[in-house]
Design an enzyme around this catalytic site. Sequence first.
Site, PDB file in Angstrom:
ATOM      1  N   ASP A 111       0.867  -1.182   0.000  1.00  0.00           N
ATOM      2  CA  ASP A 111       0.000   0.000   0.000  1.00  0.00           C
ATOM      3  C   ASP A 111       0.904   1.232   0.000  1.00  0.00           C
ATOM      4  OD1 ASP A 111      -1.787  -2.099   0.554  1.00  0.00           O
ATOM      5  OD2 ASP A 111      -3.034  -0.850   1.864  1.00  0.00           O
TER       6      ASP A 111
ATOM      7  N   LYS B  80      -6.776   3.374  -3.255  1.00  0.00           N
ATOM      8  CA  LYS B  80      -7.156   3.354  -1.838  1.00  0.00           C
ATOM      9  C   LYS B  80      -7.390   4.782  -1.362  1.00  0.00           C
ATOM     10  CE  LYS B  80      -5.041   2.156   2.654  1.00  0.00           C
ATOM     11  NZ  LYS B  80      -3.898   1.471   3.298  1.00  0.00           N
TER      12      LYS B  80
ATOM     13  N   LYS C  58     -10.065   0.303  -2.331  1.00  0.00           N
ATOM     14  CA  LYS C  58      -9.948   0.057  -0.895  1.00  0.00           C
ATOM     15  C   LYS C  58     -10.347   1.308  -0.126  1.00  0.00           C
ATOM     16  CE  LYS C  58      -6.682  -1.151   2.785  1.00  0.00           C
ATOM     17  NZ  LYS C  58      -5.325  -1.661   3.108  1.00  0.00           N
TER      18      LYS C  58
END
Length: 218
Positions: free
Chosen positions: A89, A152, A182
């Site tokens: 991430d 995300k 996400k």
Amino acid sequence: MTSRTDVAQMIDHTLLKPEATPDQVAALAKEAGELGTYSICVSPNQLPVDVPSGVHVATVVGFPSGAVKTEVKAAETGRAVKDGAEEIDMVVNLSQVKSHDYAAVEADIKAVRDAAPAPVIVKVIIESAALDDEEIVATCQAAERAGADFVKTSTGFHPAGGASVHAVKLMAETVEGRLGVKASGGIRDAEAAQAMIDAGATRLGLSSSAAVLEGFEA
């Protein structure tokens, strides 16, 4: 409403506090196994980490500001993969986003993608609460061009805030299923989680996974 089992398999069970101890990370991994979450997400200094069977390992890169050189993100990514990270991430360079230099944004993401070839999953944290709609769309498009697997919403550390239904919906409409979405930051109960899923989230970053899952029927 989504089933508890299905929601659990959307969760990255997360502990990214800088003061987290190895014992707390071990407890997180154990709880992930008990809850049936898809993965745990921990800081790169905690890798490698033992996890129960079926639980994946995610970590963060350029976290939480994204304000480091691209080559540093690439090096951090390479080391994380070597240490067993299955998912990365990464945080975008928000200065580049705010300057609308999307070629630079794309290059920054691509360097991480190149350092984490498939089957490693790359998620791009765009810090949506700090962006306007046009910036959200353009950053998601840059992430897709760079070969990312997910976009995300948030680190959960930015003062602008975490995930919003509006941002998740806009991100999902932009990537149209080609990338995952996400939602993370401030999702603390089942109602909030379901709202994100309904808006198009395919993964949830949660530190309160047990409390959230309690609100879903098995």
